[in-house]
Write an enzyme that holds these catalytic residues in place. Structure first.
Site, mmCIF file in Angstrom:
data_model
loop_
_atom_site.group_PDB
_atom_site.id
_atom_site.type_symbol
_atom_site.label_atom_id
_atom_site.label_comp_id
_atom_site.label_asym_id
_atom_site.label_seq_id
_atom_site.Cartn_x
_atom_site.Cartn_y
_atom_site.Cartn_z
ATOM 1 N N CYS A 72 0.813 -1.205 -0.155
ATOM 2 C CA CYS A 72 0.035 -0.004 0.032
ATOM 3 C C CYS A 72 0.938 1.339 -0.063
ATOM 4 O O CYS A 72 1.044 1.942 1.116
ATOM 5 C CB CYS A 72 -0.983 0.064 1.316
ATOM 6 S SG CYS A 72 -2.264 1.488 1.058
ATOM 7 N N THR A 334 -26.396 2.283 11.361
ATOM 8 C CA THR A 334 -27.328 2.191 10.306
ATOM 9 C C THR A 334 -28.088 3.520 10.137
ATOM 10 O O THR A 334 -28.356 4.158 11.052
ATOM 11 C CB THR A 334 -28.138 0.902 10.890
ATOM 12 O OG1 THR A 334 -29.292 0.689 9.697
ATOM 13 C CG2 THR A 334 -29.111 1.263 12.184
ATOM 14 N N TYR A 335 -28.716 3.520 8.766
ATOM 15 C CA TYR A 335 -29.444 4.565 8.520
ATOM 16 C C TYR A 335 -30.900 3.804 8.059
ATOM 17 O O TYR A 335 -31.706 4.715 7.756
ATOM 18 C CB TYR A 335 -29.090 5.442 7.490
ATOM 19 C CG TYR A 335 -27.493 5.888 7.784
ATOM 20 C CD1 TYR A 335 -27.347 7.089 8.206
ATOM 21 C CD2 TYR A 335 -26.318 5.255 7.191
ATOM 22 C CE1 TYR A 335 -26.032 7.382 8.523
ATOM 23 C CE2 TYR A 335 -25.090 5.721 7.283
ATOM 24 C CZ TYR A 335 -25.045 6.905 8.116
ATOM 25 O OH TYR A 335 -23.691 7.188 8.396
ATOM 26 N N ASN A 336 -31.089 2.450 8.408
ATOM 27 C CA ASN A 336 -32.235 1.839 8.177
ATOM 28 C C ASN A 336 -32.681 2.058 6.915
ATOM 29 O O ASN A 336 -33.741 2.235 6.530
ATOM 30 C CB ASN A 336 -33.303 2.216 9.187
ATOM 31 C CG ASN A 336 -33.104 2.147 10.643
ATOM 32 O OD1 ASN A 336 -32.826 3.016 11.455
ATOM 33 N ND2 ASN A 336 -32.988 0.760 10.994
ATOM 34 N N THR A 337 -31.698 2.062 5.955
ATOM 35 C CA THR A 337 -32.009 1.962 4.513
ATOM 36 C C THR A 337 -31.313 0.813 3.757
ATOM 37 O O THR A 337 -30.198 0.558 4.499
ATOM 38 C CB THR A 337 -31.692 3.471 4.083
ATOM 39 O OG1 THR A 337 -30.028 3.760 4.157
ATOM 40 C CG2 THR A 337 -32.417 4.687 4.499
ATOM 41 N N THR A 346 -31.199 -3.342 9.283
ATOM 42 C CA THR A 346 -30.012 -4.154 8.565
ATOM 43 C C THR A 346 -29.293 -4.844 9.532
ATOM 44 O O THR A 346 -28.291 -5.317 8.989
ATOM 45 C CB THR A 346 -29.089 -3.281 7.801
ATOM 46 O OG1 THR A 346 -28.757 -2.191 8.616
ATOM 47 C CG2 THR A 346 -30.136 -2.179 6.745
ATOM 48 N N GLU A 411 -23.441 3.226 1.117
ATOM 49 C CA GLU A 411 -23.478 1.711 1.601
ATOM 50 C C GLU A 411 -22.435 0.745 1.537
ATOM 51 O O GLU A 411 -21.993 0.090 2.220
ATOM 52 C CB GLU A 411 -25.073 1.293 1.030
ATOM 53 C CG GLU A 411 -25.955 2.012 1.496
ATOM 54 C CD GLU A 411 -27.357 1.773 0.815
ATOM 55 O OE1 GLU A 411 -28.345 1.512 1.480
ATOM 56 O OE2 GLU A 411 -27.126 1.708 -0.624
#
EC number: 1.11.1.-
Length: 440
Positions: A72, A334-337, A346, A411
């Site tokens: 790297c 989480t954004y619950n999407t 999720t 995401e």
């Protein structure tokens, strides 16, 4: 993002710039997830700059050694600069033969941690702490191990997210644009969809894009349906401990079949190879063919929460709290999407991602049904996970594009954060278990 979220993100980036005098691409990509970035920066700042067992130049040289295991150059160059700024001896940058024997002695544990941490034993620890004038104290060794694991995992994030070195500013209307594997940081930050970025003016191109979107939408719906069915099955019937153990062994052996491609003749540049001992040593599948008794690490026997956390905190004050906060943050974030869907739980998906990484490292959770991994993670995603985690330098944009095609960039960055932290925790569990055995 909501306006207050943007304000929080801007404030955090301004604070980081004023602290370090730079705003690197890693920080900009991570800033999509502001809560996590804050936790990440706090722990990294502590291990690099605050009071600790190791002198500052050592910390940056260890970061260089860790990043070199995965070729790297992005991280190597970053810490070469920091090494010199903190008073490091320039001659050390000529290669491992120029560094003190104490640092050379870290080569073996660096190599094992990066590629096969399950091979680390208490004998490796004893060798480091009992080498006469070049010995390491346990607090120093823990500090070094935390740095090694951090930078191995961060290399996974760099390659997995396609982060390129910062170049001379290219300005457009006063805004600097930074390429990230053919994406721009502003694309990642604004969640511009992969399909939208590839639209063409030709009718054929539009038809192909339409078919890709339709196909990826059906993949998304299928994943949602599998999550729903698994949740219902879990409520109806719980698998026995024997069945759970069988499913883990099955998943562990199946991970052998997930192949990232043949890279036998990888060429390592001179700039990187000078920091590597035994460059041919790499990841080998934990569950190798022909072995009947695979040495599984039962997580309940040595957990981060009950064992690793207290040991690391005792030997390197406060780092345990910072790492624990970071692990919890990414695991619960989480954004619950999910792509175009809202109000989605999720948890099941996040746990599958985290536990699949640990599965490849031979770590098993007795209370987890590994059948969920096979249901939720399709093959292209497994190939991506294995590559990013085990051979990050082989990651390609094609791999990034090939899974969850309808999902937002944010995401997919979240996926990379989960993989990074799962990997770091796995390395630490093996190293800290070996230190515990040395102490007892």
């Amino acid at each position: 993002m909501q306006a207050n979220g943007l304000d929080e993100r801007t404030n955090l980036l301004v604070e980081e710039y004023s602290t370090s005098g730079r705003l690197d691409n890693i920080t900009q990509v991570m800033s999509i997830h502001t809560q996590y970035l804050e936790s990440f920066l706090r722990s990294q700042f502590y291990m690099l700059r605050m009071d600790g067992p190791l002198p500052l130049p050592y910390r940056h040289y260890i970061a260089i050694m860790a990043a070199a295991r995965h070729q790297c150059s992005y991280l190597i160059n970053m810490h070469v600069d920091e090494f010199l700024k903190t008073g490091g001896i320039a001659e050390w940058l000529n290669g491992l033969e120029y560094i003190p024997q104490r640092l050379k002695n870290l080569n073996e544990i660096n190599k094992l941690l990066a590629h096969r941490p399950w091979l680390i034993t208490k004998e490796h620890i004893q060798k480091l702490v009992k080498t006469g004038e070049n010995n390491w104290s346990l607090p120093e060794l823990v500090h070094a191990v935390v740095l090694l694991a951090h930078y191995h995992a961060l290399a996974s994030f760099v390659f997995g997210s396609g982060i390129n070195p910062e170049r001379d500013p290219d300005t457009s209307n006063g805004v600097r644009l930074i390429a990230v594997n053919n994406f721009c940081v502003c694309d990642l930050a604004n969640d511009n969809n992969i399909e939208n970025a590839s639209l063409t003016s030709s009718n054929f191109g539009n038809v192909m894009v339409f078919l890709q979107i339709a196909d990826s939408l059906s993949e998304l719906e299928a994943l949602m349906e599998r999550m729903k069915r698994l949740q219902e099955d879990k409520e109806d019937e719980e698998a026995s401990q024997e069945e759970m153990a069988t499913r883990f062994e099955k998943e562990k052996k199946e991970s052998l079949l997930v192949i990232s491609g043949a890279f036998d003749d990888e060429i390592v540049s001179t700039d990187v190879s000078r920091y590597i001992e035994d460059p041919g040593f790499g990841y080998k599948d934990f569950a190798r063919r022909g072995e009947d008794h695979l040495p599984t690490f039962r997580a309940q026997d040595y957990t981060w929460e009950n064992h690793g956390f207290s040991l690391v905190n005792r030997l390197y004050s406060d780092i345990g709290h910072l790492l624990d906060e970071k692990f919890r943050m990414v695991y619960n974030l989480t954004y619950n999407t999910m792509a175009t869907h809202e109000d989605v739980d999720t948890t099941m998906l996040r746990r599958a991602l985290f536990n699949y990484v640990h599965c490849m490292y031979g770590i098993r959770y007795d209370d987890y049904d590994y059948g969920e991994v096979n249901q939720l993670l399709e093959r292209s995603l497994k190939v991506y996970i294995k590559t990013v985690t085990c051979y990050p330098e082989r990651t390609t944009k094609r791999m990034y594009d090939s899974y969850w095609r309808q999902f937002k960039h944010s995401e997919k960055v979240h996926v990379n954060l989960l993989l990074m932290e799962a990997r770091m925790q796995a390395e630490l569990l093996y190293a800290l278990r070996a230190i515990t055995r040395h102490l007892t």
